[in-house]
Design a protein around this motif. Sequence first.
Motif, PDB file in Angstrom:
ATOM      1  N   SER A   1     -97.967  60.825 -66.664  1.00  0.00           N
ATOM      2  CA  SER A   1     -97.416  60.387 -65.190  1.00  0.00           C
ATOM      3  C   SER A   1     -98.439  59.368 -64.580  1.00  0.00           C
ATOM      4  O   SER A   1     -99.665  59.451 -64.509  1.00  0.00           O
ATOM      5  N   PHE A   2     -97.668  58.364 -63.943  1.00  0.00           N
ATOM      6  CA  PHE A   2     -98.322  57.397 -63.311  1.00  0.00           C
ATOM      7  C   PHE A   2     -99.862  56.714 -63.670  1.00  0.00           C
ATOM      8  O   PHE A   2    -100.754  56.751 -63.156  1.00  0.00           O
TER       9      PHE A   2
ATOM     10  N   HIS B   1    -101.984  51.827 -59.509  1.00  0.00           N
ATOM     11  CA  HIS B   1    -101.489  52.436 -58.042  1.00  0.00           C
ATOM     12  C   HIS B   1    -100.859  53.886 -58.372  1.00  0.00           C
ATOM     13  O   HIS B   1     -99.881  54.386 -57.728  1.00  0.00           O
ATOM     14  N   ALA B   2    -101.749  54.580 -59.232  1.00  0.00           N
ATOM     15  CA  ALA B   2    -101.282  56.085 -59.447  1.00  0.00           C
ATOM     16  C   ALA B   2    -101.154  56.887 -58.134  1.00  0.00           C
ATOM     17  O   ALA B   2    -100.002  57.743 -58.359  1.00  0.00           O
TER      18      ALA B   2
ATOM     19  N   ARG C   1    -100.276  56.008 -55.025  1.00  0.00           N
ATOM     20  CA  ARG C   1     -99.084  55.441 -54.418  1.00  0.00           C
ATOM     21  C   ARG C   1     -97.834  55.776 -55.256  1.00  0.00           C
ATOM     22  O   ARG C   1     -96.874  56.088 -54.526  1.00  0.00           O
ATOM     23  N   ASP C   2     -97.666  55.834 -56.541  1.00  0.00           N
ATOM     24  CA  ASP C   2     -96.643  55.723 -57.286  1.00  0.00           C
ATOM     25  C   ASP C   2     -96.295  57.248 -57.342  1.00  0.00           C
ATOM     26  O   ASP C   2     -95.064  57.713 -57.372  1.00  0.00           O
ATOM     27  N   ALA C   3     -97.090  58.217 -57.579  1.00  0.00           N
ATOM     28  CA  ALA C   3     -96.907  59.851 -57.273  1.00  0.00           C
ATOM     29  C   ALA C   3     -96.268  60.045 -56.191  1.00  0.00           C
ATOM     30  O   ALA C   3     -95.218  60.814 -55.765  1.00  0.00           O
TER      31      ALA C   3
ATOM     32  N   ALA D   1     -94.565  57.717 -53.887  1.00  0.00           N
ATOM     33  CA  ALA D   1     -93.226  57.381 -54.061  1.00  0.00           C
ATOM     34  C   ALA D   1     -92.237  58.071 -54.830  1.00  0.00           C
ATOM     35  O   ALA D   1     -91.101  58.096 -54.352  1.00  0.00           O
ATOM     36  N   TYR D   2     -92.821  58.604 -56.090  1.00  0.00           N
ATOM     37  CA  TYR D   2     -91.813  59.320 -56.715  1.00  0.00           C
ATOM     38  C   TYR D   2     -91.484  60.644 -56.149  1.00  0.00           C
ATOM     39  O   TYR D   2     -90.155  61.167 -56.377  1.00  0.00           O
TER      40      TYR D   2
ATOM     41  N   THR E   1     -99.764  66.500 -58.229  1.00  0.00           N
ATOM     42  CA  THR E   1    -100.367  65.338 -58.909  1.00  0.00           C
ATOM     43  C   THR E   1    -101.664  65.994 -59.409  1.00  0.00           C
ATOM     44  O   THR E   1    -102.110  67.096 -59.501  1.00  0.00           O
TER      45      THR E   1
ATOM     46  N   GLU F   1    -101.167  57.750 -48.847  1.00  0.00           N
ATOM     47  CA  GLU F   1    -102.027  57.373 -50.111  1.00  0.00           C
ATOM     48  C   GLU F   1    -103.548  57.652 -49.724  1.00  0.00           C
ATOM     49  O   GLU F   1    -104.152  58.121 -50.702  1.00  0.00           O
TER      50      GLU F   1
END
Length: 200
Positions: free
Chosen positions: A114-115, A119-120, A122-124, A126-127, A132, A162
């Motif tokens: 995952s991610f 931008h791991a 931020r992406d986690a 946002a999802y 995480t 973040e």
Amino acid sequence: MSFRLLVLVSGSGTNLQALLDAVADDAFGATVVAVGADRDGIEGLARAERANVPTFVEPVADHPDRAAWDAALAARIAGYGPDLVVSAGFMKILGPRVLGAFPVVNTHPALLPSFPGTHAVRDALAYGVRLTGCTVHLVDAGVDTGPVIAQEAVPIQDGDDETTLHERIKVVERRLLVEVVGRMAREGWQVHGRHVRFGR
Ligand code: GRF
């Protein structure tokens, strides 16, 4: 003879600092022989200098293309004869010359696969995942796709942004990286397909 680590950094270098602190104890079984960066003026390099560890800077922009940069970086690294290269917040994709010559481990602030990418955290967020974490893995030619060595979960709290989430992940990341690199140095490792096992 002590196991030789070369650490690559691009930023603040707190993961590097955790390794520098760990190698101060002989029982850790490794030494940091050099710290390399893709840019000058970063705290990661200052940390190395304070620890009297040699440093070098190899910016991509100093070369006509990525292949030339890859070759130059591989030559720089080879000059220190490391047993293992540690990518600790190094924000460039390593090329075939480096990866063909040295084993490389990377720390990533998400639970791969995952991610991946820059931008791991931020992406986690946002999802909307509730959990995480971080992954220490061997580096291959892909972006955060190499065999996983160790992972640890970090729950996301209501109100996390973040910065707060990344800081909590980094606390775990530093401990996990030190633990994994220490075991690799002392026990060796074997790769069987996607699986990494400690031991010779
Ligand atoms: C770490 O979270 C690393 O996984 C990511 O960037 C951060 C580097 O932090 N790629 P530092 O430079 O070690 O403090």
